[in-house]
Design a protein around this motif. Structure first.
Motif, PDB file in Angstrom:
ATOM      1  N   MET A   1     -37.518   4.291 -48.228  1.00  0.00           N
ATOM      2  CA  MET A   1     -37.020   4.325 -49.654  1.00  0.00           C
ATOM      3  C   MET A   1     -38.266   4.750 -50.709  1.00  0.00           C
ATOM      4  O   MET A   1     -39.391   4.272 -50.381  1.00  0.00           O
ATOM      5  CB  MET A   1     -36.427   2.802 -50.201  1.00  0.00           C
ATOM      6  N   THR A   2     -37.736   5.342 -51.865  1.00  0.00           N
ATOM      7  CA  THR A   2     -38.777   5.905 -52.819  1.00  0.00           C
ATOM      8  C   THR A   2     -38.953   4.647 -53.755  1.00  0.00           C
ATOM      9  O   THR A   2     -38.332   3.600 -53.811  1.00  0.00           O
ATOM     10  CB  THR A   2     -38.045   7.089 -53.484  1.00  0.00           C
ATOM     11  N   LYS A   3     -40.008   4.902 -54.587  1.00  0.00           N
ATOM     12  CA  LYS A   3     -40.325   4.027 -55.624  1.00  0.00           C
ATOM     13  C   LYS A   3     -38.995   3.859 -56.714  1.00  0.00           C
ATOM     14  O   LYS A   3     -38.652   2.649 -57.052  1.00  0.00           O
ATOM     15  CB  LYS A   3     -41.476   4.426 -56.444  1.00  0.00           C
ATOM     16  N   GLU A   4     -38.474   4.860 -57.059  1.00  0.00           N
ATOM     17  CA  GLU A   4     -37.290   5.067 -57.899  1.00  0.00           C
ATOM     18  C   GLU A   4     -36.210   3.950 -57.220  1.00  0.00           C
ATOM     19  O   GLU A   4     -35.504   3.158 -58.115  1.00  0.00           O
ATOM     20  CB  GLU A   4     -36.649   6.155 -58.358  1.00  0.00           C
ATOM     21  N   GLN A   5     -35.734   4.221 -55.934  1.00  0.00           N
ATOM     22  CA  GLN A   5     -34.889   3.400 -55.336  1.00  0.00           C
ATOM     23  C   GLN A   5     -35.273   2.085 -55.392  1.00  0.00           C
ATOM     24  O   GLN A   5     -34.373   0.973 -55.458  1.00  0.00           O
ATOM     25  CB  GLN A   5     -34.540   4.189 -53.676  1.00  0.00           C
ATOM     26  N   LEU A   6     -36.489   1.703 -54.984  1.00  0.00           N
ATOM     27  CA  LEU A   6     -36.775   0.249 -54.840  1.00  0.00           C
ATOM     28  C   LEU A   6     -36.684  -0.307 -56.433  1.00  0.00           C
ATOM     29  O   LEU A   6     -36.231  -1.649 -56.453  1.00  0.00           O
ATOM     30  CB  LEU A   6     -38.197   0.228 -54.508  1.00  0.00           C
ATOM     31  N   GLU A   7     -37.227   0.258 -57.340  1.00  0.00           N
ATOM     32  CA  GLU A   7     -37.109  -0.293 -58.757  1.00  0.00           C
ATOM     33  C   GLU A   7     -35.569  -0.549 -59.194  1.00  0.00           C
ATOM     34  O   GLU A   7     -35.408  -1.423 -59.704  1.00  0.00           O
ATOM     35  CB  GLU A   7     -37.763   0.917 -59.580  1.00  0.00           C
ATOM     36  N   ALA A   8     -34.796   0.453 -58.783  1.00  0.00           N
ATOM     37  CA  ALA A   8     -33.500   0.424 -58.828  1.00  0.00           C
ATOM     38  C   ALA A   8     -32.610  -0.849 -58.302  1.00  0.00           C
ATOM     39  O   ALA A   8     -31.870  -1.384 -58.855  1.00  0.00           O
ATOM     40  CB  ALA A   8     -32.528   1.750 -58.676  1.00  0.00           C
ATOM     41  N   HIS A   9     -33.296  -0.790 -57.116  1.00  0.00           N
ATOM     42  CA  HIS A   9     -32.720  -2.138 -56.088  1.00  0.00           C
ATOM     43  C   HIS A   9     -33.204  -3.305 -56.772  1.00  0.00           C
ATOM     44  O   HIS A   9     -32.411  -4.355 -57.087  1.00  0.00           O
ATOM     45  CB  HIS A   9     -33.361  -1.968 -54.803  1.00  0.00           C
ATOM     46  N   ILE A  10     -34.497  -3.528 -57.300  1.00  0.00           N
ATOM     47  CA  ILE A  10     -35.053  -4.678 -57.885  1.00  0.00           C
ATOM     48  C   ILE A  10     -34.273  -4.887 -59.342  1.00  0.00           C
ATOM     49  O   ILE A  10     -33.742  -6.125 -59.734  1.00  0.00           O
ATOM     50  CB  ILE A  10     -36.353  -4.324 -58.424  1.00  0.00           C
ATOM     51  N   LEU A  11     -33.919  -3.884 -59.976  1.00  0.00           N
ATOM     52  CA  LEU A  11     -33.282  -3.946 -61.144  1.00  0.00           C
ATOM     53  C   LEU A  11     -31.907  -4.786 -60.982  1.00  0.00           C
ATOM     54  O   LEU A  11     -31.454  -5.306 -61.801  1.00  0.00           O
ATOM     55  CB  LEU A  11     -33.018  -2.529 -61.928  1.00  0.00           C
ATOM     56  N   GLN A  12     -31.272  -4.145 -59.845  1.00  0.00           N
ATOM     57  CA  GLN A  12     -30.008  -4.720 -59.486  1.00  0.00           C
ATOM     58  C   GLN A  12     -29.786  -6.030 -59.269  1.00  0.00           C
ATOM     59  O   GLN A  12     -29.134  -6.806 -59.282  1.00  0.00           O
ATOM     60  CB  GLN A  12     -29.320  -3.677 -58.249  1.00  0.00           C
ATOM     61  N   LEU A  13     -31.028  -6.429 -58.325  1.00  0.00           N
ATOM     62  CA  LEU A  13     -31.572  -7.779 -57.973  1.00  0.00           C
ATOM     63  C   LEU A  13     -31.628  -8.598 -59.151  1.00  0.00           C
ATOM     64  O   LEU A  13     -30.760  -9.851 -59.217  1.00  0.00           O
ATOM     65  CB  LEU A  13     -32.466  -7.917 -57.021  1.00  0.00           C
TER      66      LEU A  13
ATOM     67  N   GLN B   1     -30.379  -8.032 -62.097  1.00  0.00           N
ATOM     68  CA  GLN B   1     -29.010  -8.158 -62.805  1.00  0.00           C
ATOM     69  C   GLN B   1     -28.374  -9.208 -62.227  1.00  0.00           C
ATOM     70  O   GLN B   1     -27.553 -10.213 -62.899  1.00  0.00           O
ATOM     71  CB  GLN B   1     -28.587  -6.808 -62.965  1.00  0.00           C
ATOM     72  N   GLU B   2     -28.088  -9.118 -60.876  1.00  0.00           N
ATOM     73  CA  GLU B   2     -27.306 -10.025 -59.956  1.00  0.00           C
ATOM     74  C   GLU B   2     -27.762 -11.597 -60.269  1.00  0.00           C
ATOM     75  O   GLU B   2     -27.190 -12.593 -60.349  1.00  0.00           O
ATOM     76  CB  GLU B   2     -27.314  -9.824 -58.660  1.00  0.00           C
ATOM     77  N   VAL B   3     -29.228 -11.737 -60.519  1.00  0.00           N
ATOM     78  CA  VAL B   3     -29.751 -13.097 -60.580  1.00  0.00           C
ATOM     79  C   VAL B   3     -29.378 -13.532 -61.943  1.00  0.00           C
ATOM     80  O   VAL B   3     -29.103 -14.658 -62.204  1.00  0.00           O
ATOM     81  CB  VAL B   3     -31.413 -12.981 -60.215  1.00  0.00           C
TER      82      VAL B   3
ATOM     83  N   GLU C   1     -23.376 -17.514 -64.694  1.00  0.00           N
ATOM     84  CA  GLU C   1     -22.454 -18.220 -64.232  1.00  0.00           C
ATOM     85  C   GLU C   1     -22.622 -19.604 -63.889  1.00  0.00           C
ATOM     86  O   GLU C   1     -21.846 -20.549 -64.270  1.00  0.00           O
ATOM     87  CB  GLU C   1     -21.960 -17.534 -62.974  1.00  0.00           C
ATOM     88  N   ARG C   2     -24.033 -19.951 -63.393  1.00  0.00           N
ATOM     89  CA  ARG C   2     -24.469 -21.376 -63.396  1.00  0.00           C
ATOM     90  C   ARG C   2     -24.406 -22.161 -64.578  1.00  0.00           C
ATOM     91  O   ARG C   2     -23.848 -23.152 -64.721  1.00  0.00           O
ATOM     92  CB  ARG C   2     -25.741 -21.342 -62.992  1.00  0.00           C
ATOM     93  N   ASN C   3     -24.924 -21.470 -65.697  1.00  0.00           N
ATOM     94  CA  ASN C   3     -24.838 -22.300 -67.065  1.00  0.00           C
ATOM     95  C   ASN C   3     -23.400 -22.245 -67.426  1.00  0.00           C
ATOM     96  O   ASN C   3     -22.980 -23.450 -68.165  1.00  0.00           O
ATOM     97  CB  ASN C   3     -25.550 -21.203 -68.027  1.00  0.00           C
ATOM     98  N   TYR C   4     -22.410 -21.277 -66.982  1.00  0.00           N
ATOM     99  CA  TYR C   4     -21.148 -21.372 -67.770  1.00  0.00           C
ATOM    100  C   TYR C   4     -20.551 -22.514 -67.025  1.00  0.00           C
ATOM    101  O   TYR C   4     -19.794 -23.333 -67.299  1.00  0.00           O
ATOM    102  CB  TYR C   4     -20.294 -20.082 -67.294  1.00  0.00           C
TER     103      TYR C   4
END
Length: 260
Positions: free
Chosen positions: A31-43, A45-47, A53-56
């Motif tokens: 994977m490229t750096k951009e793909q890893l950064e996008a994946h990290i951003l996605q993670l 967002q999921e966190v 949801e946990r707070n709700y």
């Protein structure tokens, strides 16, 4: 067959892990750096979404816990109020039963007094009725005696009248016979001279005799009619008196039945 000695498994190095780790079907090493950064951003967002949801859910759980505690407190208050109401209802029921018992006792006393009053009135009315019946019987006997006396008197008057008529007829017969003899003598003496006069005198005497007999018969009939009318008036008065007594007795019995 000799068993071979197992060799210890070698740890996978970082380089080897990178070769085997896949992200969306692509090895991380490729994977490229951009793909890893996008994946990290996605993670991230999921966190963040999981944290929200946990707070709700934590807030909802706190709300439910608070609602449960409030509801439990309200339920306890309602139970206490219900017990108080049940106690009040029990006290009211006991009071009501006591009032009903007192009312029944009063009604029993009133009914006893009413029945006693009715019995007294019934006894008084029965005594009055017996007295009226005795008086009525005495009056009936007296009237029957008077009626029997009147009947005897009327019968005696009829006999006397018949005897008087017979005596009068006999007397007139004797008088007529005497007159006839006298007239016969005079006729014999004056036969040649007074034939027409003797006939007129005979006719006149016959008319007088019939008139006298008719007057006696009329007086007798008038007297008998007067006696019969008097008897009928007395009988009608007695009948009206008995009817009034019977009507009063019937009204008295009906009033006693209605009062019962």
């Amino acid at each position: 067959m000799d068993s071979k000695k197992k060799q210890p498994a070698k740890k996978m190095g970082k380089k080897q892990f990178k070769n085997y780790a896949l992200l969306n079907g692509v090895p991380m090493a490729d994977m490229t750096k951009e793909q890893l950064e996008a994946h990290i951003l996605q993670l991230q967002q999921e966190v963040e979404h999981e944290r929200e949801e946990r707070n709700y859910y934590q807030l909802e759980r706190d709300k439910i816990q608070l609602f449960w505690e409030v509801t439990k407190q309200q339920l306890e208050e309602k139970d206490a109020l219900l017990q108080l109401k049940n106690s009040e209802i029990d006290e009211a029921a006991l009071t009501h039963l006591a009032e009903i018992k007192l009312y029944k006792q009063k009604m029993k006393h009133v009914m006893f007094e009413c029945q006693q009053y009715i019995d007294e009135k019934m006894k008084e009315k029965m005594d009055e009725k017996l007295i009226l019946e005795e008086e009525h019987l005495v009056e009936v006997n007296r009237l029957e005696e008077e009626i029997n006396k009147l009947k005897d008197h009327i019968f005696q008057l009829k006999i006397d009248n018949e005897n008087a008529v017979i005596n009068q007829r006999l007397k007139h017969g004797e008088e007529l016979c005497s007159l006839h003899q006298q007239y016969q003598k005079e006729t014999d003496i004056l036969k040649s001279k007074e034939v027409s006069e003797i006939g007129a005198i005979r006719h006149k005497l016959e008319l007088e005799r019939e008139k006298a007999i008719q007057e006696i018969q009329d007086r007798k009939d008038m007297h008998i009619e007067h006696l019969i009318q008097t008897h009928e008036e007395l009988f009608q008065k007695m009948k009206n008196y008995y009817n009034d007594i019977i009507k009063n007795d019937i009204l008295l019995i009906k009033s006693l039945k209605v009062s019962n």
